[in-house]
Design a protein around this motif. Structure first.
Motif, PDB file in Angstrom:
ATOM      1  N   ILE A  89      -4.191   8.754 -71.966  1.00  0.00           N
ATOM      2  CA  ILE A  89      -4.807  10.083 -71.943  1.00  0.00           C
ATOM      3  C   ILE A  89      -3.762  11.135 -72.297  1.00  0.00           C
ATOM      4  CG2 ILE A  89      -5.888  11.847 -70.488  1.00  0.00           C
ATOM      5  CD1 ILE A  89      -7.268   9.691 -68.940  1.00  0.00           C
ATOM      6  N   GLU A  90      -4.137  12.012 -73.200  1.00  0.00           N
ATOM      7  CA  GLU A  90      -3.300  13.158 -73.543  1.00  0.00           C
ATOM      8  C   GLU A  90      -4.079  14.434 -73.268  1.00  0.00           C
ATOM      9  OE1 GLU A  90      -0.693  14.209 -77.390  1.00  0.00           O
ATOM     10  OE2 GLU A  90      -2.836  14.621 -77.678  1.00  0.00           O
ATOM     11  N   LEU A  91      -3.432  15.387 -72.627  1.00  0.00           N
ATOM     12  CA  LEU A  91      -3.994  16.724 -72.426  1.00  0.00           C
ATOM     13  C   LEU A  91      -3.076  17.705 -73.131  1.00  0.00           C
ATOM     14  CD1 LEU A  91      -5.949  18.753 -70.941  1.00  0.00           C
ATOM     15  CD2 LEU A  91      -4.235  18.828 -69.128  1.00  0.00           C
ATOM     16  N   ARG A  92      -3.654  18.504 -74.028  1.00  0.00           N
ATOM     17  CA  ARG A  92      -2.828  19.480 -74.733  1.00  0.00           C
ATOM     18  C   ARG A  92      -3.586  20.788 -74.898  1.00  0.00           C
ATOM     19  NH1 ARG A  92      -1.723  18.094 -80.917  1.00  0.00           N
ATOM     20  NH2 ARG A  92      -0.641  16.303 -79.983  1.00  0.00           N
ATOM     21  N   GLU A  93      -2.835  21.865 -75.063  1.00  0.00           N
ATOM     22  CA  GLU A  93      -3.443  23.146 -75.394  1.00  0.00           C
ATOM     23  C   GLU A  93      -3.823  23.139 -76.864  1.00  0.00           C
ATOM     24  OE1 GLU A  93      -0.996  26.418 -74.233  1.00  0.00           O
ATOM     25  OE2 GLU A  93      -0.897  25.785 -72.120  1.00  0.00           O
ATOM     26  N   ALA A  94      -5.019  23.661 -77.155  1.00  0.00           N
ATOM     27  CA  ALA A  94      -5.561  23.599 -78.518  1.00  0.00           C
ATOM     28  C   ALA A  94      -5.890  24.983 -79.038  1.00  0.00           C
ATOM     29  CB  ALA A  94      -6.798  22.703 -78.547  1.00  0.00           C
ATOM     30  N   GLY A  95      -5.103  25.960 -78.676  1.00  0.00           N
ATOM     31  CA  GLY A  95      -5.359  27.322 -79.128  1.00  0.00           C
ATOM     32  C   GLY A  95      -5.675  28.227 -77.955  1.00  0.00           C
ATOM     33  N   SER A  96      -5.930  29.484 -78.269  1.00  0.00           N
ATOM     34  CA  SER A  96      -6.193  30.470 -77.219  1.00  0.00           C
ATOM     35  C   SER A  96      -7.676  30.814 -77.170  1.00  0.00           C
ATOM     36  CB  SER A  96      -5.381  31.741 -77.478  1.00  0.00           C
ATOM     37  OG  SER A  96      -5.755  32.326 -78.713  1.00  0.00           O
ATOM     38  N   THR A  97      -8.070  31.496 -76.094  1.00  0.00           N
ATOM     39  CA  THR A  97      -9.445  31.959 -75.930  1.00  0.00           C
ATOM     40  C   THR A  97      -9.414  33.461 -75.645  1.00  0.00           C
ATOM     41  OG1 THR A  97      -9.582  31.658 -73.522  1.00  0.00           O
ATOM     42  CG2 THR A  97     -10.007  29.717 -74.900  1.00  0.00           C
ATOM     43  N   ASP A  98     -10.580  34.084 -75.686  1.00  0.00           N
ATOM     44  CA  ASP A  98     -10.654  35.526 -75.451  1.00  0.00           C
ATOM     45  C   ASP A  98     -10.249  35.911 -74.036  1.00  0.00           C
ATOM     46  OD1 ASP A  98     -11.414  36.093 -78.022  1.00  0.00           O
ATOM     47  OD2 ASP A  98     -13.554  36.159 -77.597  1.00  0.00           O
ATOM     48  N   SER A  99     -10.214  34.955 -73.135  1.00  0.00           N
ATOM     49  CA  SER A  99      -9.809  35.231 -71.755  1.00  0.00           C
ATOM     50  C   SER A  99      -8.297  35.376 -71.617  1.00  0.00           C
ATOM     51  CB  SER A  99     -10.279  34.100 -70.840  1.00  0.00           C
ATOM     52  OG  SER A  99      -9.561  32.908 -71.123  1.00  0.00           O
ATOM     53  N   GLY A 100      -7.562  34.999 -72.653  1.00  0.00           N
ATOM     54  CA  GLY A 100      -6.109  34.948 -72.546  1.00  0.00           C
ATOM     55  C   GLY A 100      -5.602  33.603 -72.066  1.00  0.00           C
ATOM     56  N   ARG A 101      -6.499  32.762 -71.549  1.00  0.00           N
ATOM     57  CA  ARG A 101      -6.135  31.406 -71.124  1.00  0.00           C
ATOM     58  C   ARG A 101      -6.278  30.448 -72.303  1.00  0.00           C
ATOM     59  NH1 ARG A 101      -7.031  31.307 -65.398  1.00  0.00           N
ATOM     60  NH2 ARG A 101      -6.517  33.414 -64.661  1.00  0.00           N
ATOM     61  N   PRO A 102      -5.550  29.340 -72.296  1.00  0.00           N
ATOM     62  CA  PRO A 102      -5.633  28.406 -73.426  1.00  0.00           C
ATOM     63  C   PRO A 102      -6.918  27.586 -73.406  1.00  0.00           C
ATOM     64  CG  PRO A 102      -4.135  27.562 -71.750  1.00  0.00           C
ATOM     65  CD  PRO A 102      -4.515  28.943 -71.312  1.00  0.00           C
ATOM     66  N   LEU A 103      -7.303  27.118 -74.580  1.00  0.00           N
ATOM     67  CA  LEU A 103      -8.337  26.094 -74.714  1.00  0.00           C
ATOM     68  C   LEU A 103      -7.635  24.744 -74.631  1.00  0.00           C
ATOM     69  CD1 LEU A 103     -11.386  25.566 -75.435  1.00  0.00           C
ATOM     70  CD2 LEU A 103     -10.585  25.232 -77.781  1.00  0.00           C
ATOM     71  N   HIS A 104      -8.160  23.852 -73.824  1.00  0.00           N
ATOM     72  CA  HIS A 104      -7.551  22.534 -73.668  1.00  0.00           C
ATOM     73  C   HIS A 104      -8.385  21.470 -74.377  1.00  0.00           C
ATOM     74  CE1 HIS A 104      -5.381  24.513 -70.316  1.00  0.00           C
ATOM     75  NE2 HIS A 104      -4.450  23.617 -70.564  1.00  0.00           N
ATOM     76  N   ALA A 105      -7.699  20.432 -74.825  1.00  0.00           N
ATOM     77  CA  ALA A 105      -8.359  19.259 -75.391  1.00  0.00           C
ATOM     78  C   ALA A 105      -7.787  18.018 -74.729  1.00  0.00           C
ATOM     79  CB  ALA A 105      -8.153  19.196 -76.898  1.00  0.00           C
ATOM     80  N   VAL A 106      -8.681  17.108 -74.353  1.00  0.00           N
ATOM     81  CA  VAL A 106      -8.300  15.828 -73.758  1.00  0.00           C
ATOM     82  C   VAL A 106      -8.608  14.735 -74.777  1.00  0.00           C
ATOM     83  CG1 VAL A 106      -8.761  14.177 -71.901  1.00  0.00           C
ATOM     84  CG2 VAL A 106      -8.801  16.640 -71.436  1.00  0.00           C
ATOM     85  N   VAL A 107      -7.658  13.854 -75.007  1.00  0.00           N
ATOM     86  CA  VAL A 107      -7.864  12.729 -75.922  1.00  0.00           C
ATOM     87  C   VAL A 107      -7.664  11.439 -75.136  1.00  0.00           C
ATOM     88  CG1 VAL A 107      -7.174  11.608 -78.064  1.00  0.00           C
ATOM     89  CG2 VAL A 107      -7.017  14.102 -77.851  1.00  0.00           C
ATOM     90  N   VAL A 108      -8.617  10.512 -75.264  1.00  0.00           N
ATOM     91  CA  VAL A 108      -8.514   9.193 -74.641  1.00  0.00           C
ATOM     92  C   VAL A 108      -8.410   8.167 -75.763  1.00  0.00           C
ATOM     93  CG1 VAL A 108      -9.528   7.547 -73.029  1.00  0.00           C
ATOM     94  CG2 VAL A 108      -9.947  10.003 -72.724  1.00  0.00           C
ATOM     95  N   SER A 109      -7.230   7.553 -75.888  1.00  0.00           N
ATOM     96  CA  SER A 109      -6.956   6.587 -76.950  1.00  0.00           C
ATOM     97  C   SER A 109      -6.208   5.410 -76.334  1.00  0.00           C
ATOM     98  CB  SER A 109      -6.126   7.239 -78.055  1.00  0.00           C
ATOM     99  OG  SER A 109      -5.744   6.303 -79.037  1.00  0.00           O
ATOM    100  N   LEU A 110      -6.804   4.220 -76.396  1.00  0.00           N
ATOM    101  CA  LEU A 110      -6.269   3.085 -75.638  1.00  0.00           C
ATOM    102  C   LEU A 110      -4.858   2.703 -76.032  1.00  0.00           C
ATOM    103  CD1 LEU A 110      -9.085   0.467 -74.974  1.00  0.00           C
ATOM    104  CD2 LEU A 110      -8.201   2.291 -73.528  1.00  0.00           C
TER     105      LEU A 110
END
Length: 581
Positions: free
Chosen positions: A57-78
């Motif tokens: 599992i990888e969790l990374r920031e994937a850009g910003s949002t209008d809230s000022g907080r980051p958008l996160h993306a989770v990837v599950v790759s065996l």
């Protein structure tokens, strides 16, 4: 005595080391009372723990949002490979799950936390990821998730508290995929293009009628999808999903959108997702899209469980049908590069319907306790199962021939930025030049009287095509249609398209005239023009004979002559994008 004591101490068992506590992987939903959803902070914290514990599992920031907080993306790759290009080269199919676009509809947020955990912890589920990669947006509308309350989802049965539909700019993000006013949408476009998923899912909760189903489903409208993908979806994917959910006792129905008083009065109507919506956008890139809509009046726990089971079933079906899905997408990609005619507008065909067995409740009326007038209610003591019509065939109303390229002046930087984010390849002109092509003049359009998602939308756009040579400047953009984003380009840069950039007002400055005349000065110029050009005089007299109002208006007549003269600015109502044929 001393020796005996030492021997005795050596023979005694040593104290046991403290046992390592077993991690508690229950989610906030599981730890609650069945009617609670996670907060944004707890959700991201949970994925951080998973990513730290499991290399799959990888969790990374994937850009910003209008809230000022980051958008996160989770990837599950065996195999721990998190590079999209590498995974595509390995033939992995990508399932992309987005949650929390409307944070008051949070089932997918909680279900995906359970899903990510179970798919790395359970051997039977892990096997399904042998050729499938999961990409999960835990919470898309971060600003809405932070705006937590217990009242705005008036019609909904739980959870106890939840987020708000509008984002930090009060935008409905599920109307923002093409116009990309929000930082959320721009971050999504970049993430989507990076992964180029095979299947996309957007999780929601419905409003509307009452019926027996816990979940309804919007599948990409079959007529809008490329024929190869449409055939695969209808003949293989959807039957497996509907059959699999039936086996789990989560009977599915197409999204309950209907024209009558109740669903059974006139039947269901297919949802035509234009590119402002998530699955309308993803369709432009030959991705099969689904929107899950759990029913607002069902309790929260079964809504989460139904969402979990659907997502799990979708993953297992993708695993089982990986070869067929890959072949359908490859065919669509290959044929799309050769496609010459593209549809810009659709209309429901009310002469064609299929019969669908629907599980509903009888709609009845009784006097309202508020107004005293008859009001609708659904009688849950009167369930029914019967065949009703389902209208899901759409016919093209507007088509356009594919150009070889578009030329976009660099002045329209906001449009160029959106093209780049959506994976469009452009080259800049290296010198000032003149290009021959087909331009449009805007002949007519209607504008909404009130703003919609921050714009005054145009519709009913009519254009007059003109072959012409136009000057362009060094740095302007030449955009070839020989690329995977061809359909996206056509549906954004052809002004007649429902969700074109023109429809959303990105080119509104061309609609305003910048120069005009003083009538007392132009009177003499107009008279001279009519004397010098007999053909113009003939057209002028014909116009007066055909239109009494025109004949009676001195201002209208002067304006007519002005528009036929060299004094009238050539850029007024001229669409700035040139079609290279």
């Amino acid at each position: 005595m001393l020796l005996a004591s030492l021997l005795s101490a050596l023979l005694l068992p040593s104290p046991a080391a403290p046992a390592t506590p077993v991690p508690d992987w229950r989610t906030p939903f599981e730890l609650g009372n069945g009617n609670q959803t996670t907060t944004h902070a707890a959700c991201i914290g949970y994925y951080q723990r998973l990513a730290a514990a499991y290399p799959e599992i990888e969790l990374r920031e994937a850009g910003s949002t209008d809230s000022g907080r980051p958008l996160h993306a989770v990837v599950v790759s065996l195999d721990g490979d998190f590079d999209p290009a590498s995974l595509r080269a390995k033939g992995r199919r990508v399932v992309f799950i987005q949650n929390g676009i409307h944070p008051g509809e949070p089932e997918g947020i909680d279900a995906s936390m359970l899903l990510a955990r179970d798919y790395v912890q359970q051997k039977a589920l892990r096997r399904q990821l042998a050729d499938v990669v999961l990409v999960i947006i835990p919470v898309y509308n971060v600003g809405g998730a932070l705006n937590r309350n217990s009242g705005t989802r008036t019609n909904q049965n739980g959870p106890e508290s939840y987020g708000f539909r509008g984002n930090a700019r009060n935008l409905d993000l599920n109307r923002d995929y093409i116009k990309q006013d929000s930082r959320n949408a721009r971050a999504f476009a970049a993430l989507f293009q990076r992964w180029q998923p095979d299947i996309y899912v957007d999780t929601h909760t419905s409003n509307g009628a009452d019926y027996q189903y816990t979940m309804t489903l919007i599948a990409t409208q079959k007529d809008k999808l490329h024929p190869a993908l449409s055939q695969y979806m209808q003949q293989e994917l959807l039957p497996a999903l509907y059959g699999g959910m039936d086996q789990k006792k989560w009977y599915l129905t197409p999204y309950v959108d209907f024209a009558g008083r109740t669903p059974d009065a006139r039947g269901l109507v297919g949802f035509l997702e234009t590119p402002r919506y998530s699955t309308g956008y993803t369709t432009l890139f030959n991705t099969i899209g689904f929107v899950t809509e759990t029913h607002m009046l069902k309790a929260y726990t079964p809504r989460v469980r139904a969402t979990y089971d659907f997502l799990s079933l979708l993953i297992s079906t993708t695993h089982q049908q990986a070869a067929a899905l890959g072949q359908a997408r490859a065919t669509a990609a290959r044929q799309s590069r050769q496609q010459q005619q593209f549809v810009l507008g659709w209309q429901l065909d009310t002469t064609r319907a299929e019969q669908f067995t629907f599980r509903g409740y009888v709609g009845k009326t009784r006097p309202s306790d508020v107004s005293g007038q008859p009001r609708l209610y659904y009688d849950r003591q009167a369930p029914y199962t019967k065949a009703i019509p389902y209208y899901n065939t759409f016919r093209p109303t507007t088509t356009v021939q594919r150009p070889r390229a578009y030329v976009l002046p660099q002045a329209w930087a906001e449009v160029a930025e959106r093209l780049r984010l959506s994976g469009v390849h452009m080259r800049t002109l290296s010198a000032d030049t003149v290009i021959n092509g087909e331009g449009y003049y805007i002949q007519d359009y209607k504008t909404a009287p009130r703003p919609y998602e921050g714009h005054y939308l145009h519709s009913g756009v009519q254009v007059r095509p003109v072959r012409q040579a136009r000057p362009f400047l060094r740095g302007d953009y030449y955009v070839s249609l020989d690329q995977p984003a061809a359909r996206y380009l056509i549906e954004t840069l052809e002004p007649q398209a429902t969700d074109s950039f023109f429809a959303w007002g990105f080119f509104d400055s061309i609609l305003q005239q910048k120069e005009y005349f003083s009538d007392y000065v132009f009177e003499d110029l107009a008279a001279a023009l009519l004397r010098q050009q007999p053909e113009l005089r003939a057209q002028f007299e014909q116009q007066k004979q055909a239109d009494p109002a025109f004949a009676a208006s001195a201002a209208a007549q002067l304006d007519w002559v002005y528009r036929q003269s060299d004094h009238y600015e050539p850029t007024h109502l001229r669409y700035p994008v040139l079609r290279v044929l």
